[in-house]
Design an enzyme around this catalytic site. Structure first.
Site, PDB file in Angstrom:
ATOM      1  N   CYS A 269       0.818  -1.228   0.000  1.00 22.01           N
ATOM      2  CA  CYS A 269       0.000   0.000   0.000  1.00 22.01           C
ATOM      3  C   CYS A 269       0.846   1.272   0.000  1.00 22.01           C
ATOM      4  O   CYS A 269       0.363   2.333  -0.390  1.00 22.01           O
ATOM      5  CB  CYS A 269      -0.944   0.005   1.194  1.00 22.01           C
TER       6      CYS A 269
ATOM      7  N   ASN B 161      -9.933  -0.081  -0.478  1.00 19.91           N
ATOM      8  CA  ASN B 161      -8.471  -0.036  -0.417  1.00 19.91           C
ATOM      9  C   ASN B 161      -7.906  -0.581  -1.735  1.00 19.91           C
ATOM     10  O   ASN B 161      -8.001  -1.779  -2.002  1.00 19.91           O
ATOM     11  CB  ASN B 161      -7.999  -0.870   0.782  1.00 19.91           C
TER      12      ASN B 161
ATOM     13  N   HIS C   2      -3.362   7.401   2.245  1.00 25.42           N
ATOM     14  CA  HIS C   2      -3.739   6.076   1.742  1.00 25.42           C
ATOM     15  C   HIS C   2      -5.154   5.774   2.231  1.00 25.42           C
ATOM     16  O   HIS C   2      -5.514   6.081   3.372  1.00 25.42           O
ATOM     17  CB  HIS C   2      -2.755   5.034   2.251  1.00 25.42           C
TER      18      HIS C   2
HETATM   19  O1  UT7 Z   1      -3.780  -1.014   3.449  1.00 21.88           O
HETATM   20  C1  UT7 Z   1      -3.023  -1.634   4.440  1.00 21.88           C
HETATM   21  C2  UT7 Z   1      -3.474  -1.268   5.756  1.00 21.88           C
HETATM   22  N1  UT7 Z   1      -4.613  -2.028   6.153  1.00 21.88           N
HETATM   23  C3  UT7 Z   1      -5.405  -1.493   7.039  1.00 21.88           C
HETATM   24  O2  UT7 Z   1      -5.170  -0.354   7.382  1.00 21.88           O
HETATM   25  C4  UT7 Z   1      -6.479  -2.283   7.684  1.00 21.88           C
HETATM   26  C5  UT7 Z   1      -6.447  -2.024   9.150  1.00 21.88           C
HETATM   27  N2  UT7 Z   1      -7.483  -2.677   9.927  1.00 21.88           N
HETATM   28  C6  UT7 Z   1      -8.792  -2.339   9.807  1.00 21.88           C
HETATM   29  O3  UT7 Z   1      -9.135  -1.540   8.980  1.00 21.88           O
HETATM   30  C7  UT7 Z   1      -9.774  -2.954  10.757  1.00 21.88           C
HETATM   31  O4  UT7 Z   1      -9.085  -3.638  11.775  1.00 21.88           O
HETATM   32  C8  UT7 Z   1     -10.776  -3.896  10.060  1.00 21.88           C
HETATM   33  C9  UT7 Z   1     -11.741  -3.096   9.245  1.00 21.88           C
HETATM   34  C10 UT7 Z   1     -10.058  -4.916   9.229  1.00 21.88           C
HETATM   35  C11 UT7 Z   1     -11.595  -4.644  11.140  1.00 21.88           C
HETATM   36  O5  UT7 Z   1     -12.243  -3.719  12.002  1.00 21.88           O
HETATM   37  P1  UT7 Z   1     -12.174  -3.920  13.591  1.00 21.88           P
HETATM   38  O6  UT7 Z   1     -12.981  -2.836  14.163  1.00 21.88           O
HETATM   39  O7  UT7 Z   1     -10.726  -3.989  13.963  1.00 21.88           O
HETATM   40  O8  UT7 Z   1     -12.917  -5.286  13.784  1.00 21.88           O
HETATM   41  P2  UT7 Z   1     -12.368  -6.646  14.401  1.00 21.88           P
HETATM   42  O9  UT7 Z   1     -11.344  -7.272  13.540  1.00 21.88           O
HETATM   43  O10 UT7 Z   1     -12.051  -6.423  15.829  1.00 21.88           O
HETATM   44  O11 UT7 Z   1     -13.677  -7.516  14.357  1.00 21.88           O
HETATM   45  C12 UT7 Z   1     -14.833  -7.207  15.170  1.00 21.88           C
HETATM   46  C13 UT7 Z   1     -15.886  -8.251  14.911  1.00 21.88           C
HETATM   47  C14 UT7 Z   1     -15.369  -9.684  15.026  1.00 21.88           C
HETATM   48  O12 UT7 Z   1     -16.370 -10.488  15.595  1.00 21.88           O
HETATM   49  P3  UT7 Z   1     -16.309 -10.877  17.157  1.00 21.88           P
HETATM   50  O13 UT7 Z   1     -14.999 -11.568  17.363  1.00 21.88           O
HETATM   51  O14 UT7 Z   1     -16.407  -9.578  17.890  1.00 21.88           O
HETATM   52  O15 UT7 Z   1     -17.501 -11.771  17.308  1.00 21.88           O
HETATM   53  C15 UT7 Z   1     -15.179 -10.101  13.599  1.00 21.88           C
HETATM   54  O16 UT7 Z   1     -15.269 -11.486  13.405  1.00 21.88           O
HETATM   55  O17 UT7 Z   1     -16.382  -8.132  13.583  1.00 21.88           O
HETATM   56  C16 UT7 Z   1     -16.314  -9.382  12.921  1.00 21.88           C
HETATM   57  N3  UT7 Z   1     -16.084  -9.154  11.504  1.00 21.88           N
HETATM   58  C17 UT7 Z   1     -17.082  -8.914  10.628  1.00 21.88           C
HETATM   59  N4  UT7 Z   1     -18.423  -8.846  10.809  1.00 21.88           N
HETATM   60  C18 UT7 Z   1     -19.161  -8.565   9.706  1.00 21.88           C
HETATM   61  C19 UT7 Z   1     -14.916  -9.117  10.845  1.00 21.88           C
HETATM   62  N5  UT7 Z   1     -15.130  -8.856   9.541  1.00 21.88           N
HETATM   63  C20 UT7 Z   1     -16.461  -8.723   9.387  1.00 21.88           C
HETATM   64  C21 UT7 Z   1     -17.301  -8.456   8.276  1.00 21.88           C
HETATM   65  N6  UT7 Z   1     -18.631  -8.395   8.491  1.00 21.88           N
HETATM   66  N7  UT7 Z   1     -16.808  -8.260   7.059  1.00 21.88           N
END
Ligand code: UT7
Length: 327
Positions: A115, A282, A252
């Site tokens: 990225c 992204n 980004h």
């Molecule tokens: O370009 C390179 C850089 N990349 C990034 O900058 C990405 C950085 N990370 C992020 O943007 C975020 O961490 C994400 C968008 C990937 C995830 O958001 P989050 O607020 O950190 O969510 P999380 O991973 O803590 O997940 C929260 C919950 C989980 O369920 P439980 O364990 O609380 O039951 C996940 O399983 O959301 C669930 N979850 C989803 N639910 C619905 C994860 N993905 C999804 C989804 N739809 N697509």
């Protein structure tokens, strides 16, 4: 006394026609439009058509950048293409783009910093131009990132999109009173201790397959804002400016919450931040040049503006680049 300054003479972008909405993804994977928007700000992404490759997207964006610079490919001395999704394992996709643009002089190479690729490519091209390796460069960020996705993994497949952006850079000799123009400072960083927080689980030398994106989203998120502000503050310091002097922040586009967090920490008001993540998702190395292209085309970024580009991604890699806009 004169010094070499690198100006951005033209910008271009290209998005594949097909739009994939969150509502469509709801039908194929266990997710909701509300979750995706709330956690990321993404509402849709563009997806390359079958038979449409990274080199095709890159070529379209490059043609538009050349047109906006009032130049032809004959004016270009070298091409740097930032991509993590090459057409082929080799040759470099940059060579394929060079061929598609009808260029057989000069040189062309790919740069892989995921990225952060476009910011790395701009800084690299600026160095090459300052070292006299050419006078004009085409710098492109192009990705078919959706081809690296595991469409059954809801934690990654909702996050990415395809696209390309390009700029034409030109080196000029600037007298002392004109030093405040073009690329003023860049900083690049990487730290491989974080490699397995965001990576592809395949490769030529390991599995012999392309693999899929794997990410510890929370861990990436945790590091992102700090790493971004570190290089943005550093670049401002190198160039002798403060954040309140910035006219535009072109980050980004990975996650709206990271963009907002970084803008706030750096001290840039939301109305000065260029945001495309809602429509593009992204697009890895293509996100910064596509956002830049939009803001130049719609008249937000204009001559005399102080513009900060930044990116952070797999590796981890991160970097920032400060430009006094003068086309
Ligand atoms: O370009 C390179 C850089 N990349 C990034 O900058 C990405 C950085 N990370 C992020 O943007 C975020 O961490 C994400 C968008 C990937 C995830 O958001 P989050 O607020 O950190 O969510 P999380 O991973 O803590 O997940 C929260 C919950 C989980 O369920 P439980 O364990 O609380 O039951 C996940 O399983 O959301 C669930 N979850 C989803 N639910 C619905 C994860 N993905 C999804 C989804 N739809 N697509």
């Amino acid at each position: 006394m004169t010094i070499t300054r690198t100006l951005v003479r033209g910008v271009g972008g290209y998005l594949p026609e097909r739009v994939l909405t969150n509502q469509e993804l709801e039908k194929t994977v266990d997710t909701t439009h509300e979750w995706i928007v709330q956690r990321t700000g993404i509402e849709q992404r563009h997806v390359a058509a079958e038979g449409e490759f990274t080199s095709d997207l890159a070529t379209r964006a490059a043609e538009r950048a050349l047109k906006s610079a009032n130049m032809t490919i004959a004016d270009i001395d070298f091409i740097i293409l930032a991509t993590t999704t090459p057409d082929l394992t080799f040759p470099a996709t940059a060579a394929l783009v060079q061929n598609k643009l009808g260029m057989s002089h000069g040189f062309a190479f790919d740069l892989q910093a995921v990225c952060s690729g476009f910011v790395y490519a701009i800084a690299t091209a600026d160095s090459h131009l300052k070292n006299g390796m050419g006078k004009r460069a085409l710098v492109i960020g192009a990705e078919t990132a959706t081809r690296l996705l595991d469409w059954e993994d809801r934690t990654t497949c909702v996050l990415f999109g395809d696209g390309a952006g390009a700029v034409v850079l030109e080196a000029v000799e600037a007298d002392e009173e004109d030093w405040d123009q073009g690329i003023l400072a860049s900083r690049l960083r990487s730290d491989g201790t974080h490699w397995n927080k965001l990576y592809c689980d395949g490769g030529v030398s390991t599995t012999g397959t392309t693999g899929h994106v794997r990410m510890e989203g929370k861990e990436v998120f945790r590091h992102a804002v700090g790493m971004i502000t570190d290089v943005v503050d550093g670049v401002l310091e190198d160039a002798g400016f403060s954040s309140d002097q910035l006219d535009w922040f072109v980050p980004h586009q990975a996650n709206r919450r990271i963009i907002d967090g970084a803008g706030k920490k750096v001290g840039i008001p939301p109305e000065k931040v260029v945001v495309t993540v809602n429509r593009h998702a992204n697009t890895s190395a293509a996100s910064v040049p596509m956002a830049l292209n939009e803001a130049v085309l719609d008249g937000r970024i204009k001559d005399g503006d102080l513009v900060m580009l930044e990116a952070m991604g797999g590796g981890f890699t991160w970097g920032a680049c400060l430009i006094r806009w003068k086309s």
